[in-house]
Scaffold this active site. Structure first.
Site, PDB file in Angstrom:
ATOM      1  N   LYS A   1       0.865  -1.174   0.000  1.00 21.95           N
ATOM      2  CA  LYS A   1       0.000   0.000   0.000  1.00 21.95           C
ATOM      3  C   LYS A   1       0.898   1.219   0.000  1.00 21.95           C
ATOM      4  CE  LYS A   1      -3.880   2.096   2.451  1.00 21.95           C
ATOM      5  NZ  LYS A   1      -4.744   1.974   3.641  1.00 21.95           N
TER       6      LYS A   1
ATOM      7  N   ARG B   1     -10.979   9.350   1.351  1.00 20.27           N
ATOM      8  CA  ARG B   1     -10.941  10.003   2.655  1.00 20.27           C
ATOM      9  C   ARG B   1     -12.089  10.989   2.790  1.00 20.27           C
ATOM     10  NH1 ARG B   1      -4.295  10.594   2.622  1.00 20.27           N
ATOM     11  NH2 ARG B   1      -3.917   8.356   2.881  1.00 20.27           N
TER      12      ARG B   1
ATOM     13  N   LYS C   1       1.476   9.673   5.907  1.00 23.52           N
ATOM     14  CA  LYS C   1       1.529   8.253   6.268  1.00 23.52           C
ATOM     15  C   LYS C   1       2.814   7.588   5.773  1.00 23.52           C
ATOM     16  CE  LYS C   1      -3.475   7.738   6.751  1.00 23.52           C
ATOM     17  NZ  LYS C   1      -4.654   6.873   6.524  1.00 23.52           N
TER      18      LYS C   1
ATOM     19  N   GLU D   1       7.815  -6.932   1.405  1.00 23.30           N
ATOM     20  CA  GLU D   1       6.519  -7.030   2.083  1.00 23.30           C
ATOM     21  C   GLU D   1       5.779  -8.311   1.694  1.00 23.30           C
ATOM     22  OE1 GLU D   1       5.332  -5.155   4.369  1.00 23.30           O
ATOM     23  OE2 GLU D   1       6.387  -3.252   4.265  1.00 23.30           O
TER      24      GLU D   1
ATOM     25  N   LYS E   1      -2.179  -1.500  -3.759  1.00 21.44           N
ATOM     26  CA  LYS E   1      -3.058  -0.344  -3.704  1.00 21.44           C
ATOM     27  C   LYS E   1      -2.232   0.924  -3.794  1.00 21.44           C
ATOM     28  CE  LYS E   1      -6.537   1.946  -0.842  1.00 21.44           C
ATOM     29  NZ  LYS E   1      -7.133   2.087   0.470  1.00 21.44           N
TER      30      LYS E   1
ATOM     31  N   SER F   1     -10.205   5.288  -5.239  1.00 23.62           N
ATOM     32  CA  SER F   1     -11.137   6.414  -5.406  1.00 23.62           C
ATOM     33  C   SER F   1     -10.616   7.478  -6.358  1.00 23.62           C
ATOM     34  CB  SER F   1     -11.428   7.035  -4.039  1.00 23.62           C
ATOM     35  OG  SER F   1     -10.220   7.538  -3.461  1.00 23.62           O
TER      36      SER F   1
ATOM     37  N   TYR G   1     -15.035   0.353  -7.547  1.00 25.67           N
ATOM     38  CA  TYR G   1     -16.337   0.989  -7.387  1.00 25.67           C
ATOM     39  C   TYR G   1     -17.205   0.770  -8.608  1.00 25.67           C
ATOM     40  CZ  TYR G   1     -13.683   2.964  -3.583  1.00 25.67           C
ATOM     41  OH  TYR G   1     -12.899   3.087  -2.476  1.00 25.67           O
TER      42      TYR G   1
HETATM   43 ZN    ZN Z   1       4.055  -5.505   5.914  1.00 19.73          ZN
END
Ligand code: ZN
Ligand code: ZN
Ligand code: ZN
Ligand code: ZN
Ligand code: ZN
Ligand code: ZN
Lengths: 329, 329, 329, 329, 329, 329
Positions: E196, E206, E218, E234, E249, E275, E314
């Site tokens: 992500k 959001r 973030k 990851e 994502k 989005s 969506y």
């Molecule tokens: Zn991770």
């Protein structure tokens, strides 16, 4: 003259040149020889596997010796267990006086530098004909693992060099590794049946050991033949859990899986040339439709080419004899 | 409870879940159905290939129709040529009134949207039983290519959709491409036998067409079973020469080669499930040692998994019928 | 006891186990032995390459014999040409009575089943000290190629088994292939210097042949050491142009390139363990800072592990002798 | 004019074009500079490593400053420990007032944004000259790990940014990670010697620290030079155990291993350009056989091209000075 | 006529041929439909996501039904939580009477064979607008994990089929797996947001949940868009920790990451078509600059081609309706 | 404290650390700036591409200068041709006094070390609105190629550094290479539109040049968005035909294709960030739904990460200005 630059036939023009560019060879040291054993003092033929027999322990030793003399020094034992010793929990699997521990001790005493592998699985000991303990029609994963750990430790104590879990319960490699290590057997190796498929090619083996599933099928634990990526999931887990070698079973119908495992993991790869594959060759050769020696040696070469470092085959002794007679193929 | 995180059995827990994660399926549109034809007006059984026959042209059309009705719409023709028409140069191969051109016209007239493939090779027409013109015991590469070009053009003129050179002469794909293009057939495709191995699994096919090598073997042109990298050399050349699809032959003993070709080239990959493989299954099933439907459908699934987009199999019609009855495997 | 599952040291526990899991071995048949030759009737030492000499033709034959007896049967010849024979066009390169054709005939007469390779390049014959014909300070690509074609054909006529173009002119492999084929030498192989880098490790070789560039450097034709992907461009072109084997030069500083070529192409890969690498080992060992036998055998093993099927090394004879004495490393 | 389409020399035609297509560059930030230290208050030359010295702590700081000023900001410390402090258990390794903790505090105080790495291994502290605790001629794996954990924690407490276990005991990365984390040092990184080979290229380093093995060799823990796949097993384990960076040692003879690790793992890869490699260059350049600056800068470029993100080299300061003078190579 | 052999346009010549060689198709079963829910009893439009609404639970059920009827049977729930329920520790996340547990029970009751996924993350419940518990401006990793474990178990108890941790705290997949297993939920799957990215494409989402970060950004937990190798780190960790599916994502700007994950891991790969991507298409189509149906169906096809087995979009219901009307694209 | 070893967040803990591990950066030298030109002496806005204009030649020069000053030195020209000059054969494409040759001469005179690329394609000159000559509704492949060769040579004569065939006719790269070489332009490079997809994202570009297809679609020559392997076929052909760089178009929806080309070919890879992608960002930002600078810089970073060495983007000048203001992203 047709203009063209690369001419691959240049490398095939005669036997010498073909020898120079040959990419793989098969030697007796690549083989593991599977031996069926039973408690009788005579051998019993297995109709669907012509040329294979269930051996008495005495004859087993003789068979080991013959194979050993042509360079096959690694063996794996498959016992036929009397029905009266079979239970759902398969406790006979870790009887230190069971047939496998005794066979182990005999071979290691007579041929100390042979490598003897032992099958870790409940199905020969199960009255359900499954690879796991059964409850309400389900094959219990973690309960089964506990039994397998006892079986592996029992085999290690009797001298097994390599324990080979063939059951496809999740997490059994790691649990067996922990069990062996905690008993001090950090040097005993694990040959994991990493990608064992729910295949139609196992019939004759089940004839040999009288171990057909008691109900249903094995699709909740063995892999779907349609899946290749899934074998890589299993391989990564087995490597992380401490497996020393990874096996694919069956062999020829899964040569692509052997290739993928060889490319995806740095561990050695083994292949099981299974009973159904053996039976097919025997059947076609009996009818004179194929030449046995040619087909067998080509097939074993195909295993090596696909990436198998190790081949479990009922033809181990025979192929080693042919190699001795004819030179390397 | 044995602590462990990944549990691959989660994806096998029931039939629905297994369906969700299945990676490959086999459908009748994956098949090419090989048909043996001869000049007689009756069919002749082929003993080493139970269930296969050499068809009269009339029966061939009927067989095409039956396969077509269960979704198999692609065919490849293999003629048995009378000995008196065989020569070293194989001139009958490009006789516009030969059996293959006539068969082509019949099928395309009756089933215009079928795809008919034709074998480009001299061996059925050769009095030497080899895939090339012979001189002093050698298989002449470039002389053979010239004959193959005439054969391919002759087939294109008779309506062949796909010409399939099966001979392994160096450079024949490019030469055939040039020959087709210069005659205006830029839309006719080439399915190249890219990696055809010198295998022991071809015996029954040679029985079917009575085309055993007249002397020696085919190792100066077909590949050594020990070699995998060599297949990639052939694949690169065939792609550069204009092949539209690449074939591996035999099939099951070379599944790893199918995988390697699929990974190394962006072209579609075909596999030939050869006569010897077919014969083995038939022989073992006749004896009751294997279940035919299970073994065949598993085996065809294995071809797809290995990477074959297209499967040439004598089981094409039968497998399509099983799929129709039972649903997709 | 520290809980852990995989223990790679298990495979290193003693010499036997290390032998079982060893992935590569070096044998004398992996070597090509480079020989410097000159027109004198005595040998001349090369100070920057202790242990290497420019041989008279007579001594060359003796050196070939000694190497042959320890299993090194492949050679490559590098001539020192007298200054008075050097020209911009390097015509001496295709003099059928030049030193290389004579040396070829001598070796092939004495050792008919040896494999003799010949360098295809103008620099030993150029009064410019470059690998190509020079015009206005530029190295002319296509004019040079025409000279190389004459040189290669001349060598083939004198018995060369393998011509080895070392110059990095674009398109020379294909042109040489066409030239050889049109003269009937379809069986003469091409070992292409595919990835030859503009390296600082060549100095001693240029001392040996007195062939330092007359002006500038070789960066307009040799590769930049910073580039790896570029070697794959060259490899694809050489394969398409008909090269039979691909070479990387220098060796040890380019082991990653050997690996990449081995993975990216199905052709055999050769490596040139160059003069500067040789000189470094000699210099450090003379001072007692390294153990020569250990360092050399490790280094050659590294070439094999990186993917080299063939190693050109000045240590060929010496290493083969060590192997004979000590067994395989 | 020789017809051909791709012409790779187009990209080499002049310095500007070569600059555009250069794939890799070397910068001072790629280097880690190894520093030998001892308890004396003067420097001592190391004969087999001309230009390298064992530093007093005061001179070490000066050397750090000089390197820092040309952009080399990462260092690794190697202590020579007096014989009287050496024991089998190597307890001096975690003496908080030992030479390494003091050196660490000095450097971090003077150059707070430098990165100081510390060697985690017993051999400089061992009276056996081995990387592990010895018992009956065996190198004990798990006992050694416990000592290494104490050493790593001691270094972290003294300010080490990166601990670098160089010993090849199985499982030490995970154990050190756990030990650091349990003391709150989750931010201290681990640079693992993942693939450290049993090499003949280490001699001069052992001269520098007087740390030759007391008996036998290190083949039961260091890797066999013949093995490449084995390095991938080690890499997978180190990644799973929490290593942040993976090192290959030696460097140039193992460039293919660097490439394979870079392709097989997403972690950064470091290479150790070892003492024997350094000594060879020095020896050959002293004799005038090679040009030092050219050979060194090419060699370091080769490390980057092979895939090394980080290079430990005794040439770090010198190469950075050359870069400062001449611009990027 | 321009001589050339391969002509790729041959495979594009008409719609039938293009159909034969199409490599990927999109079906409704590939979709997961994200649904925004809130506590109101009416729907609220989301201006930056035209066509999307925050649903009342009643309308949510209706929306589920409409999607279900066109073949979309998998859903994921995103709640808007009233500000007064938000805390730093986000305790509302595991309120068994919270909006998500209630919504779960409703859907599973009405559509028992639907698959309902639930978001495991604190941000909708956090008064800090972050995915983790905040202390002194830092996002606490391990404290957050403990909260996520409670949330996942709460969702499993309410019937969640798949829990989907979206927060990028280190080690949360393994901890959640352990928490689920220890409560007996070994059959609940984990869909991990593996890669992500800290992206500018999340704005409208959001807006939808009113969950903008309260301070800072973030970047200490989400990935840097510049990094691709990091995603493989990851992925390896998530697989080892027991994730069943891996998500990337955003989607379209990270199609290369989808490809790399698909190649590097055998697990199924999901993609989130976020989005911002949705908003861009809507905005351009409103202006008449692009054709909505064409662009959307092409885009979803691109996800499949890149390797996504599963697409969160969506457009799920809308695309399924278009497929129903027009047939497969 | 949750026990775990690898913690990827360690590498994200602050901006400095994130800087150290960033894998890719975007610089102005990565961009090619597309410029629309027309014969008018004023600029005309393009409504569906806000911020882009069709330039008069005078303003074009000014735009070039502004871009040049922020480091963008490579351009590609797209002309709007008056309808009265359009024909089926597109002869205006090689008018030496056409708008493109004049623009080329202007730019190269003013900015001699800029690199100017030119579009080789008939569609701006075709009265059929197709990329090829039309006959009976078919796009003729080889007739078109002949026109393209004339166009490329005309551009080379006017100073084009790089010709960029954008049409997807089979074999046009090789034919253009031959045409350029035979006129002595061996140094003019070819940037091939290797994988140009039949996409819905091209609308605004066609608005800009008024070049919508006159009938039908472009699916008989452009690629199907569902296909990824097919792009590798095109790449192999273009490389063999002499392309110097390979382009993928569109960009963001095909990032996986960029990755696959970068991995499968050693040539540099370019990506076209097309008009529809540009229009979407503009439309969403106008509405305030996305932040333009953040989204654009992230998107361009994504191109680099996917493997694009070169990015054609209408944002080239703007992005370079942002980089100048803010430093590298
Ligand atoms: Zn991770
Ligand atoms: Zn498993
Ligand atoms: Zn061929
Ligand atoms: Zn070249
Ligand atoms: Zn290790
Ligand atoms: Zn093309």
């Amino acid at each position: 003259w047709v203009p063209q630059r690369a001419r691959p036939r240049r490398n095939r023009k005669n036997a010498t040149m073909r020898g120079m560019v040959r990419e793989n060879i098969v030697t007796p040291s690549n083989f593991i020889y599977p031996l069926f054993i039973h408690e009788e003092d005579y051998n019993t033929a297995i109709p669907s596997m012509p040329g294979c027999e269930r051996h008495s322990l005495e004859n087993m030793l003789k068979e080991v010796g013959e194979a050993y003399n042509v360079g096959v020094k690694t063996f794996v034992l498959f016992p036929k267990v009397p029905d009266e010793l079979k239970t759902n929990l398969g406790q006979e699997a870790y009887n230190p006086e069971g047939i496998v521990p005794r066979a182990l001790r005999l071979i290691k005493a007579a041929y100390p530098d042979s490598i003897v592998c032992t099958d870790v699985a409940l199905d020969p000991y199960s009255d359900q004909g499954h690879d796991g303990v059964v409850e309400n029609g389900k094959i219990l994963n973690d309960v089964t693992i506990n039994q397998l750990c006892k079986q592996a430790v029992c085999q290690a104590k009797s001298g097994s060099d390599v324990v080979a879990p063939s059951d496809m319960m999740d997490g059994r490699v790691g649990a067996i590794r922990d069990a062996l290590d905690s008993e001090g057997f950090t040097d005993v190796s694990i040959l994991s049946y990493t990608a064992k498929y729910a295949s139609a090619y196992y019939g004759p083996f089940r004839d040999a050991l009288d171990s057909h599933p008691g109900f249903g099928d094995k699709k909740t634990y063995q892999q779907d033949p349609a899946n290749g990526r899934e074998a890589l999931i299993e391989a990564a887990l087995d490597a992380a859990e401490g497996a020393d070698m990874l096996m694919v079973k069956p062999g020829m119908p899964y040569l692509d899986i052997i290739r993928r495992l060889k490319d995806a993991t740095p561990l050695p790869v083994a292949a099981y040339h299974v009973s159904g594959e053996y039976a097919m060759i025997k059947a076609a050769c009996e009818k004179g439709w194929l030449n046995e020696k040619d087909v067998v040696m080509e097939t074993l070469t195909c295993f090596k080419r696909a990436g198998a470092d190790i081949i479990l085959t009922y033809y181990a002794k025979q192929a080693a004899q042919w190699i001795e007679q004819d030179g390397l193929y």
